[in-house]
Scaffold this motif. Structure first.
Motif, PDB file in Angstrom:
ATOM      1  N   PHE A   1       0.850  -1.206   0.000  1.00  0.00           N
ATOM      2  CA  PHE A   1       0.000   0.000   0.000  1.00  0.00           C
ATOM      3  C   PHE A   1       0.879   1.247   0.000  1.00  0.00           C
ATOM      4  CE2 PHE A   1      -2.140  -3.414   2.222  1.00  0.00           C
ATOM      5  CZ  PHE A   1      -3.415  -3.414   1.672  1.00  0.00           C
ATOM      6  N   PHE A   2       0.538   2.210  -0.870  1.00  0.00           N
ATOM      7  CA  PHE A   2       1.234   3.503  -0.873  1.00  0.00           C
ATOM      8  C   PHE A   2       0.326   4.556  -0.239  1.00  0.00           C
ATOM      9  CE2 PHE A   2       3.356   1.094  -4.150  1.00  0.00           C
ATOM     10  CZ  PHE A   2       4.693   1.429  -3.971  1.00  0.00           C
ATOM     11  N   HIS A   3       0.917   5.470   0.541  1.00  0.00           N
ATOM     12  CA  HIS A   3       0.183   6.579   1.185  1.00  0.00           C
ATOM     13  C   HIS A   3      -1.019   6.050   1.978  1.00  0.00           C
ATOM     14  CE1 HIS A   3       2.684   8.909  -1.454  1.00  0.00           C
ATOM     15  NE2 HIS A   3       2.087   8.427  -2.525  1.00  0.00           N
ATOM     16  N   ALA A   4      -0.845   4.929   2.647  1.00  0.00           N
ATOM     17  CA  ALA A   4      -1.976   4.321   3.374  1.00  0.00           C
ATOM     18  C   ALA A   4      -1.982   4.789   4.828  1.00  0.00           C
ATOM     19  CB  ALA A   4      -1.853   2.814   3.318  1.00  0.00           C
TER      20      ALA A   4
ATOM     21  N   TRP B   1      -6.124   2.451   9.743  1.00  0.00           N
ATOM     22  CA  TRP B   1      -7.196   1.855   8.920  1.00  0.00           C
ATOM     23  C   TRP B   1      -6.801   0.446   8.467  1.00  0.00           C
ATOM     24  CZ3 TRP B   1      -7.545   0.369   3.680  1.00  0.00           C
ATOM     25  CH2 TRP B   1      -8.863   0.107   3.227  1.00  0.00           C
ATOM     26  N   LEU B   2      -5.514   0.297   8.072  1.00  0.00           N
ATOM     27  CA  LEU B   2      -5.054  -1.010   7.595  1.00  0.00           C
ATOM     28  C   LEU B   2      -5.063  -2.047   8.721  1.00  0.00           C
ATOM     29  CD1 LEU B   2      -2.158  -0.141   5.117  1.00  0.00           C
ATOM     30  CD2 LEU B   2      -4.323  -1.227   4.579  1.00  0.00           C
ATOM     31  N   ARG B   3      -4.666  -1.637   9.927  1.00  0.00           N
ATOM     32  CA  ARG B   3      -4.669  -2.585  11.051  1.00  0.00           C
ATOM     33  C   ARG B   3      -6.092  -3.047  11.385  1.00  0.00           C
ATOM     34  NH1 ARG B   3       0.043  -3.580  13.382  1.00  0.00           N
ATOM     35  NH2 ARG B   3       1.782  -2.158  12.990  1.00  0.00           N
ATOM     36  N   LYS B   4      -7.042  -2.128  11.198  1.00  0.00           N
ATOM     37  CA  LYS B   4      -8.447  -2.473  11.455  1.00  0.00           C
ATOM     38  C   LYS B   4      -8.976  -3.439  10.384  1.00  0.00           C
ATOM     39  CE  LYS B   4     -12.785  -0.075  12.419  1.00  0.00           C
ATOM     40  NZ  LYS B   4     -13.476   1.222  12.336  1.00  0.00           N
ATOM     41  N   GLN B   5      -8.578  -3.189   9.103  1.00  0.00           N
ATOM     42  CA  GLN B   5      -9.036  -4.027   7.999  1.00  0.00           C
ATOM     43  C   GLN B   5      -8.363  -5.404   8.005  1.00  0.00           C
ATOM     44  OE1 GLN B   5     -11.408  -3.149   5.579  1.00  0.00           O
ATOM     45  NE2 GLN B   5     -11.709  -1.426   6.977  1.00  0.00           N
ATOM     46  N   LEU B   6      -7.083  -5.416   8.425  1.00  0.00           N
ATOM     47  CA  LEU B   6      -6.276  -6.643   8.342  1.00  0.00           C
ATOM     48  C   LEU B   6      -5.628  -6.947   9.702  1.00  0.00           C
ATOM     49  CD1 LEU B   6      -4.510  -5.644   4.981  1.00  0.00           C
ATOM     50  CD2 LEU B   6      -6.227  -7.456   5.198  1.00  0.00           C
ATOM     51  N   PRO B   7      -6.430  -7.382  10.690  1.00  0.00           N
ATOM     52  CA  PRO B   7      -5.845  -7.646  12.025  1.00  0.00           C
ATOM     53  C   PRO B   7      -4.910  -8.866  11.977  1.00  0.00           C
ATOM     54  CG  PRO B   7      -8.270  -7.573  12.075  1.00  0.00           C
ATOM     55  CD  PRO B   7      -7.851  -7.661  10.644  1.00  0.00           C
ATOM     56  N   GLU B   8      -3.741  -8.744  12.643  1.00  0.00           N
ATOM     57  CA  GLU B   8      -2.768  -9.851  12.668  1.00  0.00           C
ATOM     58  C   GLU B   8      -3.408 -11.082  13.312  1.00  0.00           C
ATOM     59  OE1 GLU B   8       0.667  -8.234  14.596  1.00  0.00           O
ATOM     60  OE2 GLU B   8       1.196  -6.977  12.884  1.00  0.00           O
ATOM     61  N   GLY B   9      -3.141 -12.235  12.685  1.00  0.00           N
ATOM     62  CA  GLY B   9      -3.656 -13.492  13.217  1.00  0.00           C
ATOM     63  C   GLY B   9      -5.032 -13.876  12.683  1.00  0.00           C
TER      64      GLY B   9
END
Length: 694
Positions: free
Chosen positions: A98-101, A105-113
């Motif tokens: 992702f550029f300029h992300a 928001w990304l952590r919310k969309q793609l939670p680890e695990g």
């Protein structure tokens, strides 16, 4: 009245999910403000997301939909570097880039695990498998949000495809089924699905082929739109024809005087067209005919001779033109010949005001004018004729059926109508747009018309063009200089023209004039008059202005950024030169780099002067939408028809429409009632209004 089953189709879009006051304008810009506008905004292609490989088995460059587990986030070390999310399945690792992300928001969309289903274009980069900016990232429970076959729509600024699709989904869920308006035999022969299932399969396709113009659902919907158009025109045609016309049989005296005054004989095509028109005039059914002829093919003289025939029979005649410039041009070319043969001619435009206008109207009503030439001003309520028997409508495609009917209503004893167009229209479109009219074509050029030397020049050589224009002007030539179309913006068109005008003034001083659509009529006419009289040598114009003056001395046409124009428009502009005895040149100045379609267009212009051939090529190269140049008010707006792919359906629809009208003119049978839904759905209900008004 619109049938009740259609009320939902014409409901306001604000009832749809995701549409509000803030984004409403964007929806309206894209499609319109009603559910029917949304559902007729069809996809142009589709993305197939059904490829569901494991990470290490996925083909590079493919659109892949992959189940993965999110392992870790790697924030960007600096603003220019990408943010990465490392994921995996049992076969290997996948990096999401992702550029300029926004990290939160990304952590919310793609939670680890957690597991996610990702879809996007997969690439191999430095031994890594990666997807840059995935199109979809959804939890396994929400996998229904990811369309396996995703339709792609033409979009507009300020509206995301996701928001549009959500609103469209609401529209499709709401619309009711409609009664079938096609014959069972046709449906069986063509193997077509019903109307609503056809729409649903376009917007929710099972495969990409459904969206192509050749698919069964798309052909069915195109046929619906064509039949609605053909049926409306067939009803208008039949109503007009059933009205008892009047036989306008002249003795030929006035026509003979006009023909004797002409410096040349009519061409074979002109003779044929005139013969067809006279035959219609002398018959006892109302005439509804279209005369098609290229720029400079001599339509006006045929129209004058037809009007003379009507006057010989004791009636008055009128010419309706779309602009004041064209109306005045008709006056200039017609009046000397007409008045020489004893015909009394008047001009009525929006500029006629107060007492002089009233005096003209009184004279017209008393029958003291034989021919009235004018603009929309002619169809105003207070304009009355003593006995209007024949009307000529110039540039027919600028006027709708309603305006034609208004003009016809001014005739007490029935009227014959001749439409004229200088825009060569391909046969398929002629059938579609003018299915209610008989057609005469003038393809021969009158003697003395010079061939035009057409050249394509890169705008890097603009100084050479200027040098050539300077030499030509010194030797007495006159020049049109047309400025480019700038993204359909009149203000930008105007700026481009004004800049060119100022630049040319530095070289030619007061020998340059400027005309554009924002000028007052009086000022425009003053510049045109100067150009016609030779007082100025160069006329700079925007495309919004009809360069409709007839100046035989003008022998050079320069069109800047010619690659931005359609073929029909280029051909129309070129036709402004080559009208006198002098050798004429058209210079198409193009940008240094132009696309393939524009290159083909310019090549055709260089190779041919046949307007009808050019129109067929125009249709082939860019479809029907803009075949007549800028959108015109009288043109039906086709949303589902692709004229290159659906040409075979046009005659089918015309034949079907004529059969329907011959059997069930009032649309009162079961099928007739269903067809009323079709006419209202596609807003081709002029025919029904006409039936109700009698």
């Amino acid at each position: 009245m619109r049938p009740e089953a259609l009320f939902t189709y014409f409901a306001d879009i604000e009832s749809l999910p995701g549409v509000g006051k803030r984004n409403r304008q964007a929806f309206e810009r894209l499609a319109g403000g009603r559910l029917v506008d949304m559902i007729f905004h069809i996809p142009s292609s589709a993305i197939d997301r059904r490829y569901h490989p494991k990470v290490m088995e996925a083909a590079a460059g493919s659109i892949a939909t992959i189940d993965i587990e999110v392992i870790t986030h790697k924030p960007a070390p600096n603003k220019r570097a990408p943010y990465k999310v490392i994921c995996q399945d049992e076969t290997g690792f996948l990096t999401l880039v992702f550029f300029h992300a926004r990290a939160d928001w990304l952590r919310k969309q793609l939670p680890e695990g957690e597991r996610r289903v990702i879809s996007g274009r997969l690439e191999h980069f430095q031994d890594q498998v990666q997807i840059t900016h995935p199109d979809y990232m959804v939890a396994p429970d929400n996998v229904d949000e990811l369309p396996l076959m995703e339709p792609i729509y033409p979009m507009t600024a300020g509206l995301s495809a996701k928001v549009f699709r959500k609103a469209l989904g609401g529209a499709l869920d709401n619309i009711p089924d409609l009664p079938e308006w096609h014959d069972d035999s046709l449906m069986g022969r063509e193997n077509w699905p019903a109307f609503k299932p056809s729409l649903l399969s376009l917007h929710r396709p099972e495969n990409a082929d459904v969206i192509t113009p050749e698919s069964l659902p798309r052909r069915r919907l195109a046929y619906d739109e064509l039949l609605a158009t053909q049926l409306a025109t067939a009803i208008v045609r039949e109503r007009t024809r059933r009205k008892k016309g009047r036989s306008l049989k002249g003795n030929g005296n006035i026509r003979r005087q006009i023909l004797a005054a002409l410096p040349y004989a009519l061409t074979g095509d002109q003779e044929t067209a005139l013969g067809e028109i006279i035959s219609d005039l002398e018959g006892d059914r109302s005439m509804l005919r279209l005369m098609q002829g290229d720029v400079g093919s001599g339509k006006t003289i045929v129209a004058l001779l037809a009007m003379a025939a009507a006057v010989e029979a004791g009636a008055q005649a009128a010419i309706l033109a779309p602009t004041e410039i064209l109306a005045r041009q008709h006056l200039e070319s017609i009046a000397p010949l007409a008045e020489g043969a004893g015909l009394r001619v008047a001009l009525l435009t929006g500029r006629n005001k107060g007492k002089p206008r009233q005096a003209l109207l009184d004279t017209l009503k008393a029958g003291e004018f034989d021919i009235l030439i004018g603009t929309h001003a002619i169809i105003q309520d207070d304009v009355e004729f003593k006995d209007l028997g024949f009307a000529v409508i110039d540039e027919q495609h600028r006027f709708g059926v309603q305006q034609r009917l208004t003009l016809s209503s001014k005739a007490v004893n029935g009227i014959d109508v001749l439409g004229m167009t200088a825009t060569p229209i391909p046969r398929t479109l002629t059938l579609t747009l003018y299915g209610d009219m008989d057609v005469s074509r003038i393809q021969e050029k009158p003697p003395g018309r010079q061939p035009i030397d057409t050249r394509v020049i890169s705008n890097e050589r603009l100084m050479d063009v200027l040098g050539g224009v300077e030499r030509a002007v010194k030797s007495g030539a006159q020049v049109y200089w047309v400025c480019p179309l700038v993204e359909e913006s009149e203000m930008l068109d105007l700026a481009a023209a004004e800049d060119r005008y100022k630049a040319l003034q530095k070289v030619f001083g007061d020998q340059v004039g400027l005309v554009h659509g924002k000028m007052k009529g009086v000022d425009k006419d003053a510049v045109m008059a100067k150009f016609q009289s030779g007082e100025i040598s160069i006329l700079v114009a925007t495309t919004v202005i009809e360069v409709g003056v007839n100046v035989p001395e003008a022998t050079i046409m320069v069109i800047e950024h010619a690659e931005r124009f359609g073929l029909a428009q280029l051909h129309q502009l070129r036709g402004r030169v080559g009208r006198g005895s002098g050798k004429s040149t058209c210079l198409l100045v193009r940008a240094e780099h132009v696309g393939e379609v524009a290159r083909s267009r310019l090549k055709i212009m260089r190779e041919s002067e046949d307007g009808f051939l050019i129109a067929e090529e125009d249709l082939r190269l860019r479809g029907s939408g803009e075949i007549l140049g800028t959108r015109q008010s009288g043109m039906p707006d086709f949303k589902l028809v692709d004229f290159a792919a659906h040409g075979d359906l046009i005659e089918m629809a015309r034949d079907d429409a004529r059969l329907i009208v011959s059997k069930d003119m009032e649309l009162m049978s079961e099928r007739g009632k269903a067809l009323r839904h079709l006419l209202y759905l596609f807003e081709r209900d002029e025919g029904i209004r006409l039936m109700q008004s009698g």
